[in-house]
Design a protein around this motif. Structure first.
Motif, short mmCIF file in Angstrom:
data_model
loop_
_atom_site.label_atom_id
_atom_site.label_comp_id
_atom_site.label_asym_id
_atom_site.label_seq_id
_atom_site.Cartn_x
_atom_site.Cartn_y
_atom_site.Cartn_z
N LYS A 29 0.84 -1.20 0.00
CA LYS A 29 0.00 0.00 0.00
C LYS A 29 0.87 1.25 0.00
O LYS A 29 0.60 2.21 -0.70
CB LYS A 29 -0.93 0.00 1.20
N ASP A 30 1.96 1.24 0.78
CA ASP A 30 2.86 2.40 0.83
C ASP A 30 3.51 2.67 -0.52
O ASP A 30 3.65 3.83 -0.93
CB ASP A 30 3.94 2.20 1.90
N GLU A 46 0.83 4.13 -2.81
CA GLU A 46 0.58 5.53 -2.43
C GLU A 46 1.69 6.43 -2.97
O GLU A 46 1.41 7.49 -3.55
CB GLU A 46 0.50 5.66 -0.91
N THR A 65 -4.48 6.39 -1.08
CA THR A 65 -3.83 7.68 -0.78
C THR A 65 -4.50 8.44 0.35
O THR A 65 -3.92 9.36 0.91
CB THR A 65 -3.81 8.60 -2.02
N TYR A 98 -3.62 18.84 -4.95
CA TYR A 98 -2.28 18.24 -4.85
C TYR A 98 -1.59 18.24 -6.22
O TYR A 98 -0.45 18.69 -6.35
CB TYR A 98 -2.42 16.82 -4.30
N HIS A 129 -8.70 5.82 -4.10
CA HIS A 129 -7.95 6.84 -3.37
C HIS A 129 -8.29 6.87 -1.88
O HIS A 129 -7.42 7.17 -1.07
CB HIS A 129 -8.10 8.21 -4.03
N LYS A 137 -6.94 10.44 -0.02
CA LYS A 137 -7.32 11.77 -0.51
C LYS A 137 -8.65 11.74 -1.27
O LYS A 137 -8.94 10.78 -1.97
CB LYS A 137 -6.22 12.33 -1.42
N LEU A 139 -7.03 15.66 -4.29
CA LEU A 139 -6.17 15.22 -5.40
C LEU A 139 -5.99 16.32 -6.43
O LEU A 139 -4.87 16.55 -6.91
CB LEU A 139 -6.74 13.97 -6.07
N TYR A 152 1.17 6.88 -6.71
CA TYR A 152 0.02 7.72 -7.06
C TYR A 152 0.12 9.16 -6.56
O TYR A 152 -0.63 10.02 -7.00
CB TYR A 152 -1.30 7.07 -6.62
N LEU A 153 1.08 9.44 -5.69
CA LEU A 153 1.30 10.82 -5.24
C LEU A 153 2.61 11.37 -5.83
O LEU A 153 3.12 12.39 -5.36
CB LEU A 153 1.31 10.89 -3.71
#
Length: 137
Positions: free
Chosen positions: A36-37, A40, A76, A86, A72, A78, A83, A43-44
């Motif tokens: 997951k990290d 993330e 994330t 960001y 998301h 968010k 998003l 995607y960021l």
């Protein structure tokens, strides 16, 4: 009687829709499973490479799509508004280019299948041999 039938049919559809699960997918050349990290970070735009070192191409569904919202929320944390803000900052400062947006999960899957290093997300029920599952958030 008709109202009861319509109510039962509506509940069946809602139950079917809510049982669907979003999954992060990748091009078959991208066989790495992701945490997951890691998802993330991708995607960021904090990571521009997959764990194996391949450059990543990020794909998104259009804002307002329920799968985008679900993905998301789980990955994330968010909202669509967060998003948008960001990514506006990242693009304005030249730190990243916005992900490619697709109008449907079918278009998302086709784009991911056609591009080595590409990632996206679709409903788990739509996964076939053209893509691989990288994460089930």
């Amino acid at each position: 009687m008709i109202k009861r039938i319509l109510l039962a049919a509506s509940l069946a559809v809602i139950t079917q829709v809510s049982s669907a699960a979003v999954v992060m997918i990748g091009n078959p050349a991208t066989a790495d499973q992701l945490s997951k990290d890691q998802a993330e970070a991708i995607y960021l735009a904090k990571s521009k490479k997959l764990p194996g070192g391949m450059s990543v191409t990020v794909n998104e569904l259009a804002a307002g799509n329920p799968l985008r919202t679900e993905f998301h929320q789980k990955v994330t944390g968010k909202s669509d508004a967060q998003l948008k803000s960001y990514w506006s900052r990242l693009v304005f400062t030249g730190k990243a280019s916005a992900p490619s947006e697709h109008s449907s999960a079918v278009a998302m899957k086709a784009a991911v299948a056609a591009t080595p290093g590409a990632v996206g997300y679709i409903d788990e029920a739509d996964v076939d041999g053209s893509v691989v599952v990288l994460l089930k958030p």
